[in-house]
Design a protein around this motif. Structure first.
Motif, PDB file in Angstrom:
ATOM      1  N   GLU A 405       0.846  -1.190   0.000  1.00 13.53           N
ATOM      2  CA  GLU A 405       0.000   0.000   0.000  1.00 13.53           C
ATOM      3  C   GLU A 405       0.886   1.248   0.000  1.00 13.53           C
ATOM      4  O   GLU A 405       2.048   1.207   0.430  1.00 13.53           O
ATOM      5  CB  GLU A 405      -0.900  -0.020   1.238  1.00 13.53           C
ATOM      6  N   LEU A 406       0.362   2.360  -0.483  1.00 18.47           N
ATOM      7  CA  LEU A 406       1.104   3.621  -0.509  1.00 18.47           C
ATOM      8  C   LEU A 406       0.136   4.753  -0.169  1.00 18.47           C
ATOM      9  O   LEU A 406      -0.507   5.316  -1.043  1.00 18.47           O
ATOM     10  CB  LEU A 406       1.739   3.845  -1.882  1.00 18.47           C
ATOM     11  N   TYR A 407       0.009   5.014   1.128  1.00 23.78           N
ATOM     12  CA  TYR A 407      -0.843   6.099   1.617  1.00 23.78           C
ATOM     13  C   TYR A 407      -2.271   5.998   1.086  1.00 23.78           C
ATOM     14  O   TYR A 407      -2.909   7.002   0.770  1.00 23.78           O
ATOM     15  CB  TYR A 407      -0.229   7.452   1.250  1.00 23.78           C
ATOM     16  N   GLY A 408      -2.774   4.776   0.967  1.00 24.16           N
ATOM     17  CA  GLY A 408      -4.148   4.561   0.556  1.00 24.16           C
ATOM     18  C   GLY A 408      -4.395   4.633  -0.937  1.00 24.16           C
ATOM     19  O   GLY A 408      -5.493   4.302  -1.404  1.00 24.16           O
ATOM     20  N   ARG A 409      -3.391   5.019  -1.725  1.00 27.00           N
ATOM     21  CA  ARG A 409      -3.599   5.200  -3.159  1.00 27.00           C
ATOM     22  C   ARG A 409      -3.777   3.879  -3.899  1.00 27.00           C
ATOM     23  O   ARG A 409      -4.526   3.793  -4.885  1.00 27.00           O
ATOM     24  CB  ARG A 409      -2.425   5.976  -3.770  1.00 27.00           C
TER      25      ARG A 409
END
Length: 544
Positions: A405-409
């Motif tokens: 995951e990457l900050y929800g993106r």
């Protein structure tokens, strides 16, 4: 600076070219370079071979070649200059043709290069005409185009400031210059031992605001010999002096552009420095000594302090982030993460920190290095990280991928599938393609989630042994995609050599490994002879 567009120049009455070939102790290659220039045909009026006091017989080889070729003139310098600039300046001073171009002794001009450049120069009345250079890795023969986006199609640039990306092509050798233009504007190379002389020469050319023609033709083949006993001055990056030379050349180039009121070009030069130079050297920091790292960090920090906010904002995100990290920290840190961010394509490894207000940041103790741009950039440009594990086996080699995951993106985009390509590094050809489906590994795939996919590769079907890169294309439910390379997981027992059966070779030695930038790749050696060769190299390392 004259803001008017430079008028097209009339074609010279005798539009011919002087090719200046420079060399020092390069007897193994200099004759090939000269012959490639002479083979361009009658458009080349003369070849000036400037020998910089060679001691290996290079000058004698050139003299012998000149005895049977009236267009070849050998210039012997009496004192070694220590660099490439002074011999090229000798060529500019002696050139008798209306155009001049440069060729290094270990490179070649491809057939038709001069005709293509000369035709475009005459058609557009250009003072500088540039074409595509390809970097040919030797001995593999793999070719990589240099700055191909500049030469995708023919173009006329009446004012260089209108195309700021011209500053990214700092080579002097893929260009044809009007001789009177260089002399009128006193455009010369730095003399003596000046490693990145091309940077300064190119800045002087652009500062003079020439009318430029760009063509898509291949006009120069740059031979890159990384295994040579003596690396070229620019390729020998192991010492801090090389980085200092690059800093000095870049600083001087920016000053030249600013003095000529070419502010857009100066800004483009600084953003290119962040995107190219800083990223390239940052990828190699973990290969250097602690002393080198400390010096590199200190000197880079001092230079970046001369940049303004707009220089950083105009730079692509990975170089901007690395540059801001260097400014924010007085000492080297997080080098494993820095290397991955500096990779192409960029990868941002966990952990993913946030400032107290929720803004993504590099780390909790460096909230001034903001990663807020990650919340707004399109998925195809996000530095997503996909861990990769490759386990060679007799009945299929399994590639396991873990998407972070990457900050929800990532959850917002909805990971669906991944296309996997095994690519021959030398030829750039795709050897195998596979597709796999992502499944959520934890919870609902939210902020702290991750997704897993696996594909089975058939190494037994590989033909020619060698080195393969692994390329990924991630597909998302929102219709977006992201090209990526897998980050090599370094757990004990993973990156080791394994013998697997091969339909073509009987046996194949397969070794997953991590590249300098941290990507997962694969080396193979085939058949009994390949196995013996690998064992011999291993024994040599053990006993030496």
């Amino acid at each position: 600076m004259n803001s008017a567009n430079p008028a097209p120049l009339p074609d010279p009455p005798d539009p011919t070219v002087t090719v200046v070939v420079i060399g020092y102790d390069d007897a193994a290659h200099v004759t090939d370079a000269v012959r490639s220039a002479l083979a361009q045909g009658p458009a080349v009026r003369e070849v000036l071979a400037v020998d910089d006091c060679s001691t290996d017989g290079s000058a004698e080889l050139l003299d012998a070649l000149a005895a049977g070729e009236p267009r070849l003139h050998v210039v012997r310098r009496e004192v070694n200059s220590g660099g490439c600039g002074t011999p090229r300046n000798d060529g500019i001073d002696r050139a008798s043709s209306s155009y001049v171009m440069f060729l290094d002794s270990d490179d070649v001009l491809p057939p038709g290069a001069v005709d293509a450049l000369l035709a475009a120069a005459g058609r557009h009345g250009a003072q500088v005409t540039a074409g595509l250079c390809v970097r040919r890795e030797l001995p593999s023969g793999r070719e990589v185009p240099w700055r191909p986006e500049l030469y995708a199609r023919p173009a006329l640039v009446t004012r260089p400031e209108r195309r700021p990306r011209l500053v990214t092509d700092t080579l002097c050798v893929n260009k044809l210059y009007r001789t009177d233009f260089l002399r009128e504007h006193a455009v010369r190379f730095p003399d003596g031992r000046f490693v990145y002389e091309d940077f300064v020469f190119t800045a002087r050319v652009l500062a003079a605001a020439p009318r430029m023609a760009l063509i898509p033709d291949r006009v120069y083949v740059w031979h890159v010999r990384r295994a040579a006993q003596k690396l070229s001055l620019s390729l020998d990056r192991a010492g801090i002096d090389n980085w200092q030379a690059r800093l000095d050349a870049h600083r001087q180039s920016v000053a030249l552009l600013l003095d000529a009121s070419q502010k857009r070009l100066a800004r483009a030069a600084r953003t290119s420095f962040l995107d190219h130079s800083v990223r390239m050297y940052a990828r190699e920091l973990d290969l250097r000594s602690p002393e080198y790292r400390a010096e590199w960090w200190t000197r880079t920090r001092a230079y970046l302090e001369t940049f303004d906010t707009a220089d950083f904002e105009a730079a692509p995100a990975p170089g901007r982030v690395v540059g801001r990290l260097v400014l924010a920290s007085p000492a080297p840190r997080d080098l494993a993460r820095v290397k991955e961010v500096a990779a192409r394509p960029a990868r941002l490894l966990p952990p993913y920190a946030r400032a107290p207000d929720g803004t993504p940041v590099w780390s909790a103790d460096l909230p001034q290095v903001s990663l807020e741009h990650l919340l707004h950039r399109p998925m195809r440009k996000l530095p997503v990280t996909v861990d990769g594990e490759l386990v060679p086996r007799a009945r299929g080699t399994r590639l396991t991928l873990l998407l972070h995951e990457l900050y929800g993106r990532v959850a917002e985009a909805g990971p669906r599938t991944v296309d996997v390509e095994l690519v021959d590094r030398r030829r750039g050809t795709v050897l195998q393609r596979r597709a796999a489906t992502f499944t959520a590994r934890s919870g609902d795939g939210g902020q702290d989630g991750s997704w897993v996919a696996s594909a089975v590769l058939d190494l037994s079907a590989l033909g020619r042994p060698g080195t393969c890169d692994i390329r990924l294309r991630l597909h998302f439910a929102d219709g977006g995609h992201r090209d990526a390379t897998p980050h090599a997981v370094r757990r004990p027992g993973l990156l080791r050599r394994v013998a697997v059966p091969s339909r073509r070779h009987g046996v194949l030695l397969a070794q997953p490994y991590a590249t300098h930038s941290g990507a997962l790749a694969l080396r193979t050696a085939a058949g009994p002879r390949g196995v013996v060769s690998v064992l011999r190299r291993r024994a040599a390392r053990l006993f030496h």
